[in-house]
Every structure is written in structure tokens, then in C-alpha cells.
Enzyme design. Sequence first.
Site, PDB file in Angstrom:
ATOM      1  N   CYS A 124      22.281  46.620  55.538  1.00 38.55           N
ATOM      2  CA  CYS A 124      21.796  45.245  55.664  1.00 38.55           C
ATOM      3  C   CYS A 124      20.969  45.090  56.930  1.00 38.55           C
ATOM      4  CB  CYS A 124      22.957  44.267  55.684  1.00 38.55           C
ATOM      5  SG  CYS A 124      23.955  44.431  57.156  1.00 38.55           S
ATOM      6  N   GLU A 146      14.766  42.266  48.932  1.00 36.50           N
ATOM      7  CA  GLU A 146      15.556  43.332  49.556  1.00 36.50           C
ATOM      8  C   GLU A 146      15.582  44.512  48.588  1.00 36.50           C
ATOM      9  OE1 GLU A 146      19.884  42.810  49.860  1.00 36.50           O
ATOM     10  OE2 GLU A 146      19.823  43.789  51.817  1.00 36.50           O
ATOM     11  N   SER A 187      25.958  41.012  48.685  1.00 37.24           N
ATOM     12  CA  SER A 187      24.626  40.478  48.390  1.00 37.24           C
ATOM     13  C   SER A 187      24.624  38.946  48.527  1.00 37.24           C
ATOM     14  CB  SER A 187      24.216  40.878  46.978  1.00 37.24           C
ATOM     15  OG  SER A 187      25.183  40.425  46.061  1.00 37.24           O
ATOM     16  N   PHE A 213      29.539  48.149  49.051  1.00 37.82           N
ATOM     17  CA  PHE A 213      29.622  49.605  48.890  1.00 37.82           C
ATOM     18  C   PHE A 213      29.069  50.381  50.073  1.00 37.82           C
ATOM     19  CE2 PHE A 213      25.172  49.193  47.443  1.00 37.82           C
ATOM     20  CZ  PHE A 213      24.615  50.304  48.057  1.00 37.82           C
ATOM     21  N   GLU A 255      34.351  48.258  44.300  1.00 37.90           N
ATOM     22  CA  GLU A 255      34.849  49.171  43.260  1.00 37.90           C
ATOM     23  C   GLU A 255      34.047  50.472  43.242  1.00 37.90           C
ATOM     24  OE1 GLU A 255      33.248  46.400  43.067  1.00 37.90           O
ATOM     25  OE2 GLU A 255      32.250  46.032  41.153  1.00 37.90           O
ATOM     26  N   LYS A 256      32.873  50.458  43.918  1.00 41.79           N
ATOM     27  CA  LYS A 256      32.073  51.694  43.970  1.00 41.79           C
ATOM     28  C   LYS A 256      32.583  52.636  45.054  1.00 41.79           C
ATOM     29  CE  LYS A 256      27.971  49.363  42.233  1.00 41.79           C
ATOM     30  NZ  LYS A 256      26.651  48.814  42.532  1.00 41.79           N
ATOM     31  N   LYS A 276      39.903  43.638  49.349  1.00 45.05           N
ATOM     32  CA  LYS A 276      39.371  43.972  48.015  1.00 45.05           C
ATOM     33  C   LYS A 276      38.081  44.779  48.290  1.00 45.05           C
ATOM     34  CE  LYS A 276      36.690  43.419  45.191  1.00 45.05           C
ATOM     35  NZ  LYS A 276      35.756  44.518  44.780  1.00 45.05           N
TER      36      LYS A 276
HETATM   37  P1  NAD Z   1      27.711  43.057  45.966  1.00 48.59           P
HETATM   38  O1  NAD Z   1      27.452  41.649  46.296  1.00 48.59           O
HETATM   39  O2  NAD Z   1      27.306  43.567  44.641  1.00 48.59           O
HETATM   40  O3  NAD Z   1      29.288  43.382  46.074  1.00 48.59           O
HETATM   41  C1  NAD Z   1      30.038  42.992  47.209  1.00 48.59           C
HETATM   42  C2  NAD Z   1      31.472  42.702  46.778  1.00 48.59           C
HETATM   43  O4  NAD Z   1      31.478  41.603  45.867  1.00 48.59           O
HETATM   44  C3  NAD Z   1      32.136  43.867  46.068  1.00 48.59           C
HETATM   45  O5  NAD Z   1      33.473  43.975  46.519  1.00 48.59           O
HETATM   46  C4  NAD Z   1      32.085  43.470  44.593  1.00 48.59           C
HETATM   47  O6  NAD Z   1      33.185  43.943  43.852  1.00 48.59           O
HETATM   48  C5  NAD Z   1      32.102  41.961  44.644  1.00 48.59           C
HETATM   49  N1  NAD Z   1      31.315  41.326  43.574  1.00 48.59           N
HETATM   50  C6  NAD Z   1      30.207  41.816  42.970  1.00 48.59           C
HETATM   51  N2  NAD Z   1      29.734  40.922  42.068  1.00 48.59           N
HETATM   52  C7  NAD Z   1      30.555  39.847  42.127  1.00 48.59           C
HETATM   53  C8  NAD Z   1      30.584  38.587  41.444  1.00 48.59           C
HETATM   54  N3  NAD Z   1      29.670  38.261  40.531  1.00 48.59           N
HETATM   55  N4  NAD Z   1      31.557  37.708  41.757  1.00 48.59           N
HETATM   56  C9  NAD Z   1      32.486  38.010  42.681  1.00 48.59           C
HETATM   57  N5  NAD Z   1      32.507  39.202  43.353  1.00 48.59           N
HETATM   58  C10 NAD Z   1      31.557  40.105  43.085  1.00 48.59           C
HETATM   59  O7  NAD Z   1      27.052  43.922  47.149  1.00 48.59           O
HETATM   60  P2  NAD Z   1      26.895  45.502  47.239  1.00 48.59           P
HETATM   61  O8  NAD Z   1      25.844  45.940  46.285  1.00 48.59           O
HETATM   62  O9  NAD Z   1      28.213  46.157  47.211  1.00 48.59           O
HETATM   63  O10 NAD Z   1      26.347  45.633  48.737  1.00 48.59           O
HETATM   64  C11 NAD Z   1      24.991  45.574  49.081  1.00 48.59           C
HETATM   65  C12 NAD Z   1      24.617  44.215  49.595  1.00 48.59           C
HETATM   66  O11 NAD Z   1      25.452  43.865  50.689  1.00 48.59           O
HETATM   67  C13 NAD Z   1      23.196  44.147  50.146  1.00 48.59           C
HETATM   68  O12 NAD Z   1      22.588  42.955  49.745  1.00 48.59           O
HETATM   69  C14 NAD Z   1      23.395  44.186  51.650  1.00 48.59           C
HETATM   70  O13 NAD Z   1      22.343  43.613  52.394  1.00 48.59           O
HETATM   71  C15 NAD Z   1      24.646  43.414  51.784  1.00 48.59           C
HETATM   72  N6  NAD Z   1      25.323  43.690  53.043  1.00 48.59           N
HETATM   73  C16 NAD Z   1      25.284  42.719  53.995  1.00 48.59           C
HETATM   74  C17 NAD Z   1      25.869  42.947  55.217  1.00 48.59           C
HETATM   75  C18 NAD Z   1      25.806  41.901  56.285  1.00 48.59           C
HETATM   76  O14 NAD Z   1      26.463  42.063  57.298  1.00 48.59           O
HETATM   77  N7  NAD Z   1      25.055  40.838  56.120  1.00 48.59           N
HETATM   78  C19 NAD Z   1      26.522  44.167  55.474  1.00 48.59           C
HETATM   79  C20 NAD Z   1      26.562  45.129  54.458  1.00 48.59           C
HETATM   80  C21 NAD Z   1      25.954  44.865  53.236  1.00 48.59           C
END
Ligand code: NAD
Length: 493
Positions: free
Chosen positions: A289, A384, A234, A157, A184-185, A181
Site C-alpha cells: 500500500c 491502484e 482494499s 494478503f 484467506e490467501k 481474521k
Molecule cells: P481485500 O480488501 O481483498 O481483503 C482484506 C481482508 O478483507 C481479507 O481478510 C479478506 O478476507 C476480507 N474481505 C475481502 N472481501 C471482503 C468483503 N467483501 N467483505 C468483507 N471482508 C472482505 O484486500 P487484499 O487484496 O487482501 O489486500 C490488498 C489491498 O490492501 C490493497 O488495496 C492495499 O493497498 C491494501 N492495503 C492497505 C494498507 C494500508 O495500510 N492502507 C496496508 C496493506 C494493504
Amino acid sequence: MSLVELPNEPIAAKNLVAGEWRDAASGDRMDVVSPYTNTVIGSIPVSAAADVGPAVAAAKEAAESWRAVPLKERTQTLFRFRELVLENIDRMSNLAAIESGKTFAEGKAGVLKGVEIIEYALSLQNLDIGTTLEVSRGVTCETRRVPLGVVAGITPFNFPAMVPMWQYPIAVTLGNAFILKPSEKVPLTAHLSGELMVEAGYPPGVFSIIHGGREAVEALADNPDVEALGFVGSTAVARAVYERVTGRNGRALCLGGAKNHLLVVPDAEEDVTVDGVVSSFIGCAGQRCMAASLMVAVGDLDDLIDKIVERASKVALGPEMGAIIDEASRKRIEGDIQKAADQGAKIRLDGRGAAAPAGYEGGNWLAPTIIDHASMEMECTTKELFGPVLTIIRVATLDEAIALQSSTPYGNAVSVFTSRGDVARYVADRAPTGMVGVNIGVPVPREPFSFGGAKASRFGQGDMTGAGGVELWSRVQKITTKWSLQPDANWMS
Ligand code: NAD
């Protein structure tokens, strides 16, 4: 004055499959809510395997003809897309802001970083990315990069424009068909990107969008025709998706969460350090991140810490710092702050209960918060928090700071603030992270340097942008050719 423009009517986004805008087969939809107001600003189809299958099939067909289009021709379409993004930059920046909670300026910075990746992808047409050598009389070996076919990107997101653009400009320019994909947020920026990709002239199926959550992700991860998958989100989900894709021998690069350290030593230049620390932990309301959320103060830095507290206390909520993605996250972060206080840390600056900017009272607001005198036993030093919270831990020596930093499971970045080159090099030489900053709070490499972490911040090999992106979205094919028999042929001929 309004900070951002909310739409008069909710935006009804759809999936983009085979060049057509489609609903999910189930007809299910979910709302998109703005962190600025907690009001509905749009909706998306909730997709499942029944939607992913046809999208992958259409992408597979499109990939067959797209790979046959010469690289220089494919690049022309990306030139048009870049122009369209720049023509629509205010619209796209505003969408990114209203759905993620960023300020407008942060939304725009994300789009511009995306444009930088587009420009890197545009440059690929002028690079010789193959070699040829006569390995034996009359026999040549050649290597060339070939596309993989259908590839997919799953995005988080916190960067609605930039993180998808880390992936698809390079992937489609290399000749793949890409399925996005988005989170969704924050699906509305992706929806606009889809409209602009269609307008730019990409053939149907070369760029697709599937909206939804876990079910859509798992269907993409499990589909054997999805040759490679880039994930950003995450750590727990990154690990699960990585295992799913590589378990069927697919290719995956999954970037996860982070806890980045700022090592500050007594010879650090004061203004640079105060600016670097504050902008790093409050930027995007700490939802980055690369946000440096744990400051390791080496020696007596009381005066400097006072100045950090003073500067952070003046940050204007709304114009200078945006909102938290949703109510649940705001409550979680507030709970984490309370836990730190209960465990004996000192809350030097408490952003809880801060007044919302006028006109946005219903949003998820939390002002900058500074937790001082934390210890490694406290959750705030290891977890985090993903909010505008700086935790400060104090140590006596640089080696202690390095040992503490190295003990974190994450490996995105570490920054050191110092006026001595040898100190900077000493830290860099010992950093187990993918990225290192010297006197800079958010050490994100600019193109053509690749972005990528290490340890629990990355599952898989390589990086996501720059040359790392070329590796991720292509494979090297080896061709050995013999045109004629030579009189003095050896075994190879
Ligand atoms: P998230 O993991 O909740 O969601 C990321 C994606 O995964 C979304 O598209 C979501 O729909 C999907 N998703 C969520 N739960 C899932 C599941 N159980 N199974 C399969 N798919 C699922 O992350 P977020 O809250 O959207 O983003 C924040 C996180 O992303 C933080 O931990 C941040 O550090 C990390 N991040 C990392 C980087 C990097 O380059 N390392 C960059 C940006 C964000």
C-alpha cells in the site's frame, strides 16, 4: 538454489478459539495456494457466524480476567512471545514468503517490523499514560486507560506477519482479548503466530484466530460484543466494514488502498532517486500500500528516466522480486498494462511474459514494467494496479505536480526527490496525505511514529501503530474522587 522452502505436506490450519484448535462448524475448508508454484501448501476452515459467535463469547470471558492482570504482568507474556518469534524467525519469514509471493528477505523484513511493534508494546509498561489532579479541595480527577474488551483485526494478503502485528501486540498488552481474521490467501503465518502466542502463555481466549472470508468478517463486524475493529485491505471493503461497525456505534479504524506519487524535480540526486524509485515500485512485486506507483516527473528528466528503466530491467525475477499473489491478479495487471498501451502511453519496459525463475515455472510471474508518457485520462495514473508497474507522467512545474497529486482520491503517501530543503518543505506543506517522504520511496514511519493515511486510504480517526494503536485499543476513563469533607468546601466538594 531454492528461493523458498515449500512444505512437503499441506499445512492444515484451524481456528483458535478458547485456546483450542477447532474446525468450522460447517466442516468447510479451502485450499491455500503458493504464488511461487500455484500448488496447494495448506488449507483453512471457512468460518461463518456459527464460528464467530463462540469465539467472541470465549474472548469476552477471557477479557474479564485479562483486564485484571496488571500491565507489567501482561507485558511479561509479550516478552516471551517476542523471544519465540525471534527463535522461529526463519520459519515465519519463509511461511510469509511462500504464501504471499514475497522473497524470503521481504518476508523477514515484515516479521522484523512486527517485532518492532512488539517492542513498542513492551515499552507501554514504562509510560505514565494517566494523569491525576486535585481539582478542588479534597477532590481529585484522574484519567486512566482501560481496555475495551473484545477487539478484532481483519488483515490483507500482502503482509502476512506485519499487518496482524500492527494490531494484536498493542491490543492484548493493553488488556483486550483479540480475534484475528487473517487473509484467506495468507493464513499460515497467522497460524504459526497463534501457536507461538499459545506457547508464550496467553490465557485461552485472549488471542483467537478465525479463518475465512467475507462471512467471517461480517459476523465480526456485526457482533455487538466486538468493541473495536481494525481493518487493513482494499478501499471498497474498508469503507463497507467501517460503515457496518460504526453503524452499530462500534469503534473502527479501516485502512484502505492507495496510489502513491513520487514527485521528482530536476535537482534530485540521481543515484538516490533511481534507487528510491525502483525499490519502491518493485518491492514486494508492487503489492504494497506504500508502493510508489506513479512518478510525476517535473521538467526534463529523460536521462534519469533512462537510468530508472535500465536499473529496473536488471531486477532478477525470483531472487530480487517475488511473485504476484494469484493468477487472476497477474492477468488483471497485464490487462491494465495493455490498456495503457492502447490508450497511447509508451511501454518503456514490459515485464509480461518474462521467464519464471528455474523450478518455479508454475507461479505467477511478472517482471518490472514501466509505462511512460501517461496522461491523467488513463486508468494507469489513477487506479491502484498493485503490481510491479511504474507509471510516469510528465509535467512542467512543481505546482502542477502537487495539483495532480492532490487530485487523487487516496491519501496514504507522497514522496519528493530533491536536493533542496525548501522544495521538500513546500511539497510537505501541501500534501493531503497521512505520510510524506523526502528522498525515500517508501516513507513508512518507524515506531514509535504511527502508521496511517488519509482520504480514501483511511476510514475512521487516528493511526494504527505507535501512539495511534494505544488510542485505538483503549479508552480514557475519568475518575472523580472525594475522600473527606473539607471545612471550607465549595460546591464541588
Ligand atoms: P481485500 O480488501 O481483498 O481483503 C482484506 C481482508 O478483507 C481479507 O481478510 C479478506 O478476507 C476480507 N474481505 C475481502 N472481501 C471482503 C468483503 N467483501 N467483505 C468483507 N471482508 C472482505 O484486500 P487484499 O487484496 O487482501 O489486500 C490488498 C489491498 O490492501 C490493497 O488495496 C492495499 O493497498 C491494501 N492495503 C492497505 C494498507 C494500508 O495500510 N492502507 C496496508 C496493506 C494493504
